[in-house]
Structure formats: structure tokens, C-alpha cells
Scaffold this motif. Structure first.
Motif, PDB file in Angstrom:
ATOM      1  N   VAL A  34       0.831  -1.213   0.000  1.00  0.00           N
ATOM      2  CA  VAL A  34       0.000   0.000   0.000  1.00  0.00           C
ATOM      3  C   VAL A  34       0.858   1.254   0.000  1.00  0.00           C
ATOM      4  O   VAL A  34       0.642   2.182  -0.801  1.00  0.00           O
ATOM      5  CB  VAL A  34      -0.951  -0.009   1.218  1.00  0.00           C
ATOM      6  CG1 VAL A  34      -1.711   1.313   1.314  1.00  0.00           C
ATOM      7  CG2 VAL A  34      -1.930  -1.173   1.124  1.00  0.00           C
ATOM      8  N   ASP A  35       1.847   1.306   0.901  1.00  0.00           N
ATOM      9  CA  ASP A  35       2.651   2.523   1.046  1.00  0.00           C
ATOM     10  C   ASP A  35       3.406   2.884  -0.235  1.00  0.00           C
ATOM     11  O   ASP A  35       3.581   4.070  -0.545  1.00  0.00           O
ATOM     12  CB  ASP A  35       3.647   2.367   2.198  1.00  0.00           C
ATOM     13  CG  ASP A  35       2.983   2.403   3.573  1.00  0.00           C
ATOM     14  OD1 ASP A  35       1.784   2.726   3.620  1.00  0.00           O
ATOM     15  OD2 ASP A  35       3.660   2.109   4.572  1.00  0.00           O
ATOM     16  N   PHE A  36       3.869   1.867  -0.966  1.00  0.00           N
ATOM     17  CA  PHE A  36       4.651   2.122  -2.184  1.00  0.00           C
ATOM     18  C   PHE A  36       3.814   1.945  -3.455  1.00  0.00           C
ATOM     19  O   PHE A  36       4.351   2.083  -4.553  1.00  0.00           O
ATOM     20  CB  PHE A  36       5.864   1.189  -2.236  1.00  0.00           C
ATOM     21  CG  PHE A  36       6.950   1.536  -1.251  1.00  0.00           C
ATOM     22  CD1 PHE A  36       8.042   2.306  -1.632  1.00  0.00           C
ATOM     23  CD2 PHE A  36       6.879   1.103   0.070  1.00  0.00           C
ATOM     24  CE1 PHE A  36       9.049   2.626  -0.731  1.00  0.00           C
ATOM     25  CE2 PHE A  36       7.880   1.422   0.978  1.00  0.00           C
ATOM     26  CZ  PHE A  36       8.960   2.196   0.586  1.00  0.00           C
ATOM     27  N   SER A  37       2.504   1.644  -3.274  1.00  0.00           N
ATOM     28  CA  SER A  37       1.598   1.446  -4.426  1.00  0.00           C
ATOM     29  C   SER A  37       2.194   0.452  -5.424  1.00  0.00           C
ATOM     30  O   SER A  37       2.234   0.693  -6.639  1.00  0.00           O
ATOM     31  CB  SER A  37       1.317   2.782  -5.128  1.00  0.00           C
ATOM     32  OG  SER A  37       0.757   3.709  -4.229  1.00  0.00           O
ATOM     33  N   LEU A  38       2.669  -0.676  -4.923  1.00  0.00           N
ATOM     34  CA  LEU A  38       3.363  -1.645  -5.760  1.00  0.00           C
ATOM     35  C   LEU A  38       2.391  -2.391  -6.671  1.00  0.00           C
ATOM     36  O   LEU A  38       1.321  -2.810  -6.246  1.00  0.00           O
ATOM     37  CB  LEU A  38       4.123  -2.642  -4.878  1.00  0.00           C
ATOM     38  CG  LEU A  38       5.180  -2.038  -3.941  1.00  0.00           C
ATOM     39  CD1 LEU A  38       5.775  -3.129  -3.055  1.00  0.00           C
ATOM     40  CD2 LEU A  38       6.266  -1.338  -4.732  1.00  0.00           C
ATOM     41  N   CYS A  39       2.777  -2.548  -7.919  1.00  0.00           N
ATOM     42  CA  CYS A  39       1.959  -3.289  -8.883  1.00  0.00           C
ATOM     43  C   CYS A  39       2.846  -3.794 -10.014  1.00  0.00           C
ATOM     44  O   CYS A  39       3.962  -3.299 -10.219  1.00  0.00           O
ATOM     45  CB  CYS A  39       0.840  -2.409  -9.433  1.00  0.00           C
ATOM     46  SG  CYS A  39       1.436  -0.959 -10.340  1.00  0.00           S
ATOM     47  N   ARG A  40       2.362  -4.748 -10.731  1.00  0.00           N
ATOM     48  CA  ARG A  40       3.096  -5.304 -11.864  1.00  0.00           C
ATOM     49  C   ARG A  40       3.325  -4.221 -12.925  1.00  0.00           C
ATOM     50  O   ARG A  40       2.427  -3.447 -13.239  1.00  0.00           O
ATOM     51  CB  ARG A  40       2.304  -6.460 -12.463  1.00  0.00           C
ATOM     52  CG  ARG A  40       2.991  -7.153 -13.615  1.00  0.00           C
ATOM     53  CD  ARG A  40       2.151  -8.287 -14.121  1.00  0.00           C
ATOM     54  NE  ARG A  40       2.774  -8.923 -15.276  1.00  0.00           N
ATOM     55  CZ  ARG A  40       2.247  -9.942 -15.943  1.00  0.00           C
ATOM     56  NH1 ARG A  40       1.061 -10.429 -15.573  1.00  0.00           N
ATOM     57  NH2 ARG A  40       2.874 -10.462 -16.981  1.00  0.00           N
ATOM     58  N   GLY A  41       4.542  -4.177 -13.455  1.00  0.00           N
ATOM     59  CA  GLY A  41       4.884  -3.210 -14.478  1.00  0.00           C
ATOM     60  C   GLY A  41       5.430  -1.897 -13.933  1.00  0.00           C
ATOM     61  O   GLY A  41       5.904  -1.051 -14.708  1.00  0.00           O
ATOM     62  N   MET A  42       5.371  -1.720 -12.622  1.00  0.00           N
ATOM     63  CA  MET A  42       5.847  -0.478 -12.018  1.00  0.00           C
ATOM     64  C   MET A  42       7.369  -0.383 -12.118  1.00  0.00           C
ATOM     65  O   MET A  42       8.088  -1.359 -11.918  1.00  0.00           O
ATOM     66  CB  MET A  42       5.412  -0.427 -10.550  1.00  0.00           C
ATOM     67  CG  MET A  42       5.854   0.809  -9.803  1.00  0.00           C
ATOM     68  SD  MET A  42       5.280   0.728  -8.069  1.00  0.00           S
ATOM     69  CE  MET A  42       5.965   2.247  -7.443  1.00  0.00           C
ATOM     70  N   GLU A  43       7.869   0.798 -12.433  1.00  0.00           N
ATOM     71  CA  GLU A  43       9.310   1.050 -12.479  1.00  0.00           C
ATOM     72  C   GLU A  43       9.776   1.584 -11.119  1.00  0.00           C
ATOM     73  O   GLU A  43       9.199   2.532 -10.598  1.00  0.00           O
ATOM     74  CB  GLU A  43       9.644   2.070 -13.564  1.00  0.00           C
ATOM     75  CG  GLU A  43       9.485   1.553 -14.978  1.00  0.00           C
ATOM     76  CD  GLU A  43      10.628   0.654 -15.411  1.00  0.00           C
ATOM     77  OE1 GLU A  43      11.666   0.634 -14.705  1.00  0.00           O
ATOM     78  OE2 GLU A  43      10.485  -0.025 -16.448  1.00  0.00           O
ATOM     79  N   LEU A  44      10.798   0.956 -10.568  1.00  0.00           N
ATOM     80  CA  LEU A  44      11.362   1.397  -9.300  1.00  0.00           C
ATOM     81  C   LEU A  44      12.729   2.020  -9.537  1.00  0.00           C
ATOM     82  O   LEU A  44      13.602   1.396 -10.138  1.00  0.00           O
ATOM     83  CB  LEU A  44      11.513   0.219  -8.324  1.00  0.00           C
ATOM     84  CG  LEU A  44      10.249  -0.459  -7.793  1.00  0.00           C
ATOM     85  CD1 LEU A  44      10.635  -1.570  -6.826  1.00  0.00           C
ATOM     86  CD2 LEU A  44       9.338   0.541  -7.116  1.00  0.00           C
ATOM     87  N   THR A  45      12.922   3.235  -9.083  1.00  0.00           N
ATOM     88  CA  THR A  45      14.250   3.845  -9.134  1.00  0.00           C
ATOM     89  C   THR A  45      15.126   3.164  -8.089  1.00  0.00           C
ATOM     90  O   THR A  45      14.639   2.474  -7.184  1.00  0.00           O
ATOM     91  CB  THR A  45      14.178   5.350  -8.839  1.00  0.00           C
ATOM     92  OG1 THR A  45      13.745   5.526  -7.479  1.00  0.00           O
ATOM     93  CG2 THR A  45      13.206   6.052  -9.775  1.00  0.00           C
ATOM     94  N   GLY A  46      16.419   3.363  -8.202  1.00  0.00           N
ATOM     95  CA  GLY A  46      17.331   2.781  -7.227  1.00  0.00           C
ATOM     96  C   GLY A  46      17.029   3.257  -5.818  1.00  0.00           C
ATOM     97  O   GLY A  46      17.073   2.481  -4.859  1.00  0.00           O
ATOM     98  N   GLU A  47      16.688   4.537  -5.691  1.00  0.00           N
ATOM     99  CA  GLU A  47      16.366   5.095  -4.373  1.00  0.00           C
ATOM    100  C   GLU A  47      15.090   4.476  -3.810  1.00  0.00           C
ATOM    101  O   GLU A  47      15.039   4.116  -2.626  1.00  0.00           O
ATOM    102  CB  GLU A  47      16.202   6.612  -4.481  1.00  0.00           C
ATOM    103  CG  GLU A  47      15.859   7.275  -3.155  1.00  0.00           C
ATOM    104  CD  GLU A  47      15.569   8.759  -3.304  1.00  0.00           C
ATOM    105  OE1 GLU A  47      15.143   9.361  -2.301  1.00  0.00           O
ATOM    106  OE2 GLU A  47      15.760   9.304  -4.404  1.00  0.00           O
TER     107      GLU A  47
END
Length: 205
Positions: A34-47
Motif C-alpha cells: 500500500v505505502d509504495f503502491s506496488l503493482c506489476r509493471g511499475m518502475e522502481l528507481t534505485g532510491e
């Protein structure tokens, strides 16, 4: 780095598996989803990934701490040591302990009173009680307040003598045995001898 899969863990309830495109598998809680709104296809920066991994690690230590406290109450020192033994850094374990104290789930003063009541009920005296408080990592400044709730040692000693001697007039050898037993339980020699005099014995040990 892109997320390629988000799915609930089949082994641990409340945990989710996040697979990255490089094949890395992260295990997180529902809170991180929930906090990071994680979902398939999401791009995560290194930070963002670093913050996610840190949050997931902290969540895991919080979960372990809650599990430990569910099994039995313990002191802050005991809990932080167990977390460090399970891989947490000192500051991470301390942060989890701080969080639990704010929630009221970790309380050294209350734990000290639990220990004193428990070992007093088992027939232990002041020295043994203080030894248990020390062994369990309870801060010394909390000892006297906790000890204030224990029974009068005279009553405990009298009950012990009545139970062991069963109303008979004991010889010196029998008195030495019960005196040593009371000493091992943590009673002061002055209190033991006072108890023997109340029982009618004239010898001191």
C-alpha cells in the motif's frame, strides 16, 4: 528496475512476493504494497527500491518481535538481543523496541512486576528475585518498585518451614537442611534465622 510479478506468499500469511525483471525476489508485507503502491509493471528507481527493501526489512523485524512477545513477555534488553541474533543491526532492533514501547506492548516496569510475582509465587526470596531481574535485563532503577509488590519474606519462610518440618521438633541436621534450602531460594540469613526462632529453634546458621 521494473516489477514483473506481484503475488501473495503461499507460505507466510500477510506476506507478498515482488519479482523484479533481474530475477530478484523481494518479500514484503501488505503495508509496503500500500505505502509504495506496488503493482506489476511499475518502475522502481534505485532510491525507491532501497527504501522499499529497508521498509520490508523493518517490517520483518517488527513481525518477529510481535511473535516473540506473543510467546512470552520479555524485557527490552531480551527482545533487542533476540532481534540482533536474528540478523538485525543494533539500531534496527532499538527502533523496533521503541515502536513497541510506544504501542504499550513492551514495558520493562510492568515486566519486572510480572517476574517478581511469578518467582515470589514459586517461593523465592529477595536475592533470587534480584538475580532474575538482572538475568532478564531489567534496568536496576526498576527493581525496588517491582520488589515492593512481593510478599513479606517472613510469611514465605514460615510457610516453607511448616511445609518441610511438618510440625515436628527438628534436630540440628534437619534445621541446617531447611536453612540451606531457604538460602538457595534467595532469602537473607537474618530472615531465615528469625523464621527458625519463630518456629522454636534455638540454633542459628
Amino acid at each position: 528496475m521494473r516489477i514483473t510479478e506481484v503475488k501473495p506468499s503461499s507460505h507466510r500469511k500477510g506476506r507478498w512476493l515482488i519479482r523484479m525483471e533481474d530475477g530478484t525476489l523481494l518479500q514484503v508485507s501488505e503495508r509496503e504494497i500500500v505505502d509504495f503502491s506496488l503493482c506489476r509493471g511499475m518502475e522502481l528507481t534505485g532510491e525507491t527500491r532501497a527504501r522499499l527493501e529497508q521498509a520490508a526489512k523493518l517490517g520483518s523485524y517488527r513481525e518477529k518481535a510481535m511473535s516473540l512477545l506473543t510467546n512470552r513477555p520479555m524485557s527490552r534488553a531480551e527482545l533487542t538481543k533476540k532481534l540482533v541474533d536474528r540478523g538485525a543491526e543494533g539500531d534496527e532492533a532499538g527502533g523496533v523496541a521503541d515502536w513497541l514501547e510506544r504501542l504499550g506492548l513492551l514495558d520493562d516496569a510492568a515486566y519486572a512486576q510480572i517476574l517478581v510475582r511469578h518467582y515470589t509465587a514459586k517461593g523465592y526470596g529477595p536475592y533470587r528475585l534480584r538475580n532474575e531481574l538482572y538475568r532478564r535485563g531489567v534496568p536496576r532503577e526498576l527493581w525496588e518498585q517491582a520488589m515492593a509488590c512481593c510478599e513479606d519474606p517472613a510469611e514465605q519462610i514460615d510457610a516453607f518451614l511448616a511445609r518441610r518440618l511438618r510440625g515436628v521438633e527438628p534436630d540440628r541436621k534437619a534445621l541446617k537442611r531447611v536453612s540451606d534450602a531457604l538460602a538457595r531460594r534467595g532469602f537473607r540469613w537474618s530472615d531465615i534465622n528469625a523464621g527458625l526462632r519463630r518456629y522454636g529453634a534455638t540454633d542459628e546458621f
